[in-house]
Design a protein around this motif. Structure first.
Motif, PDB file in Angstrom:
ATOM      1  N   ARG A  91       0.816  -1.038   0.112  1.00 43.92           N
ATOM      2  CA  ARG A  91      -0.014   0.038   0.085  1.00 43.92           C
ATOM      3  C   ARG A  91       0.753   1.270  -0.076  1.00 43.92           C
ATOM      4  NH1 ARG A  91      -2.415  -3.833  -0.511  1.00 43.92           N
ATOM      5  NH2 ARG A  91      -4.766  -4.523   0.264  1.00 43.92           N
ATOM      6  N   THR A  93       1.087   3.999   2.098  1.00 46.19           N
ATOM      7  CA  THR A  93       1.719   4.503   3.318  1.00 46.19           C
ATOM      8  C   THR A  93       2.060   3.206   4.228  1.00 46.19           C
ATOM      9  OG1 THR A  93      -0.326   4.672   4.439  1.00 46.19           O
ATOM     10  CG2 THR A  93       0.230   6.532   3.097  1.00 46.19           C
ATOM     11  N   GLU A  96      -0.815   2.093   6.357  1.00 45.59           N
ATOM     12  CA  GLU A  96      -1.554   1.161   5.526  1.00 45.59           C
ATOM     13  C   GLU A  96      -1.052  -0.069   5.411  1.00 45.59           C
ATOM     14  OE1 GLU A  96      -4.047   3.407   2.031  1.00 45.59           O
ATOM     15  OE2 GLU A  96      -1.892   4.090   2.442  1.00 45.59           O
ATOM     16  N   ARG A  97       0.318  -0.074   5.095  1.00 42.04           N
ATOM     17  CA  ARG A  97       0.885  -1.358   4.881  1.00 42.04           C
ATOM     18  C   ARG A  97       0.947  -2.217   6.018  1.00 42.04           C
ATOM     19  NH1 ARG A  97       4.514   1.823   1.939  1.00 42.04           N
ATOM     20  NH2 ARG A  97       6.297   1.601   3.434  1.00 42.04           N
ATOM     21  N   GLN A  99      -1.171  -2.095   8.538  1.00 41.73           N
ATOM     22  CA  GLN A  99      -2.482  -2.705   8.930  1.00 41.73           C
ATOM     23  C   GLN A  99      -3.044  -3.937   7.976  1.00 41.73           C
ATOM     24  OE1 GLN A  99      -4.571  -1.266  11.171  1.00 41.73           O
ATOM     25  NE2 GLN A  99      -6.290  -2.639  10.841  1.00 41.73           N
TER      26      GLN A  99
END
Ligand SMILES: [Zn+2]
Length: 385
Positions: A91, A93, A96-97, A99
Motif C-alpha cells: 500500500r 503508506t 496502511e501497509r 494494517q
C-alpha cells in the motif's frame, strides 16, 4: 466483526468498579516493596512468539525494496509469489501497509493494549544475549536472563528453569502449564525431561489428551504432510495442536512458538515471510476470539506477542546473529485486562526480552524477579496500576 464484538464485551466487563477503596489503599502501601501488583485481573497468560519477525515490518509493513525481490527458484513460481505479496501487502503508506500485514495487532493491540519497539517514535525493545539467534533468545525471554552457557541452537536441555517451570512448581499452576512450538528445539529450551509440564514440538503427534476429531486429523497431517525442514513443522501444526489442547485442558499458562517467519526469511522468500507474518497475526485473532468465548478465560487472560530476535537490514534481511548488530532489535505487544491501553508506545523507556519472564509472573500475581534476582524486572507499564 466477530472479534470486534468480543473485544467490546470484554472491555465493558469493567475493571475499575471492582477496585474498592481498601484495595487501592493496599496497593499504595505495598507499592515500594514489590513490583507485583496486589490486584490483578489476569488469571491466564498466553505467550506467542514469532521467530525472527522484524520490527521493521511490524511497524512499517512490507519493505519497498524487498517486496520486489524474487524468492528462490527452487521454491517454484517466484514471480507469482512476489506478485501475490505485492497485491496483498503493498500500500502507499507505512500505516496502511502494517494494517494489511497484521490487522489484528494494529486493531486490538494498538487500541486496547501496548506495542513496544517503534524506533521512529523513541520506543526500543531488544534482546541482551549478544548472540541474536533463537535458542539464546527464547532462553533469555523465558528464563529472564542471558546465560553464556546458552550459546548454540543445539537441541540440548536448558541448564536453567524457565518461568513456565517455576510457575508449574506452584500448586496454583501445577498441571496448568503447556508449551507448543514448530521448532523441535523447544524440547530443549523448556527442558522437557525436567520441567514437569507438557511440551509438544515440531511433528510430534499430541497423545497426552484423548483425541478430539480435530486433533486426530492434526496428528495425521503431522505424520503425512511433506516436510521441508526436518526439525520444524509448518506453523498450522503447533498452532492448531495448541488450540485443541487449550479447549480441553484450559491451561493457565500457554506458549505457542511459530517458526515460519524465520524459515522463509532464511530461504530468501520475502513473499512467504510476509505470508507467515500475516498468518501469525490471524492466529492471534483466533486465539483471542477463542479465549473470549470461554468462561475460564474471558476478561482474565493476557496475550503477549514477541519474536526471539530481529534480522539484518537491506540485503542482510535474511540473516541475524552476532555479526548483525541490528538483529538484537525486537518488538513486543501486550493485550489483556491489566494492561493500560497506551497503544503504540512513544518515547517509552527501553524494554528487553529478559523482562518478559518476570512480567508473565507479575501478571499472574507472582514475583519471579524476587525469586530469580538475575532476571529482568517486570515491565511495570503493562501491569495493573
Ligand atoms: Zn534464524
Amino acid at each position: 466483526m466477530k472479534s470486534q464484538r468480543m473485544l467490546q464485551s470484554w472491555i465493558s466487563g469493567g475493571l475499575l468498579p471492582a477496585l474498592g477503596l481498601s484495595m487501592l489503599g493496599l496497593l499504595l502501601s505495598s507499592a515500594g516493596e514489590a513490583q507485583v501488583p496486589a490486584a490483578h485481573k489476569t488469571e491466564n497468560v498466553i505467550v506467542v512468539m514469532m521467530d525472527g519477525m522484524r520490527w521493521e515490518e511490524v511497524f512499517h509493513g512490507a519493505d519497498a525494496d524487498l517486496i520486489k525481490t524474487l524468492g528462490p527458484e527452487a521454491l517454484g513460481a517466484p514471480k507469482e509469489r512476489a506478485a501475490y505479496a505485492q497485491q496483498q501487502y503493498w500500500r502507499e503508506t507505512p500505516a496502511e501497509r502494517r494494517q494489511v500485514l497484521m490487522p489484528f495487532l494494529w486493531s486490538a493491540f494498538a487500541t486496547h493494549g501496548q506495542i513496544f519497539g517503534n524506533r521512529d517514535l523513541g520506543s526500543d525493545s531488544q534482546v541482551i544475549n549478544g548472540l541474536n539467534f533463537s535458542y539464546p533468545g527464547y532462553s533469555e525471554t523465558l528464563t529472564g536472563f542471558a546465560d553464556p552457557r546458552v550459546h548454540s541452537n543445539d537441541n540440548i536441555p536448558n541448564p536453567n528453569a524457565t518461568v513456565f517451570e517455576w510457575l508449574n512448581a506452584k500448586p496454583a499452576f501445577n498441571g496448568k502449564v503447556a508449551a507448543f512450538g514448530a521448532w523441535e528445539v523447544f524440547n530443549g529450551i523448556f527442558n522437557r525431561e525436567r520441567c514437569g509440564f507438557l511440551v509438544n514440538a515440531s511433528y510430534e503427534p499430541l497423545t497426552a489428551i484423548a483425541p478430539t476429531p480435530e486433533l486426530a486429523l492434526i496428528n495425521a497431517l503431522k505424520t503425512e504432510t511433506v516436510r521441508i525442514w526436518p526439525d520444524e513443522a509448518f506453523d498450522p501444526m503447533p498452532f492448531h495442536t495448541a488450540v485443541e489442547y487449550l479447549k480441553v485442558k484450559k491451561p493457565r499458562l500457554l506458549f505457542v512458538g511459530l517458526g515460519e517467519t524465520d524459515d522463509w526469511a532464511h530461504a530468501g522468500s520475502y513473499a512467504e515471510y510476509l505470508n507467515a507474518a500475516h498468518l501469525g497475526d490471524s492466529y492471534l485473532r483466533q486465539l483471542w476470539d477463542l479465549v473470549q468465548s470461554m468462561p475460564a478465560y474471558r476478561g482474565k487472560t493476557t496475550l503477549i506477542v514477541l519474536p526471539d530476535h530481529g534480522r539484518g537490514l537491506g540485503p542482510k534481511w535474511t540473516g541475524h546473529g552476532q555479526n548483525i548488530p541490528e538483529s538484537k532489535e525486537t518488538w513486543m505487544a501486550f493485550l489483556g485486562p491489566d494492561t493500560p491501553a497506551l497503544g503504540e508506545r512513544k518515547q517509552a523507556g527501553p524494554v528487553t526480552e529478559s523482562q518478559i519472564a518476570a512480567t508473565i509472573a507479575a501478571l499472574l500475581g507472582e514475583n519471579y524477579h524476587a525469586a530469580v534476582p538475575q532476571s529482568g524486572a517486570p515491565i511495570t507499564d503493562v501491569l495493573a496500576k
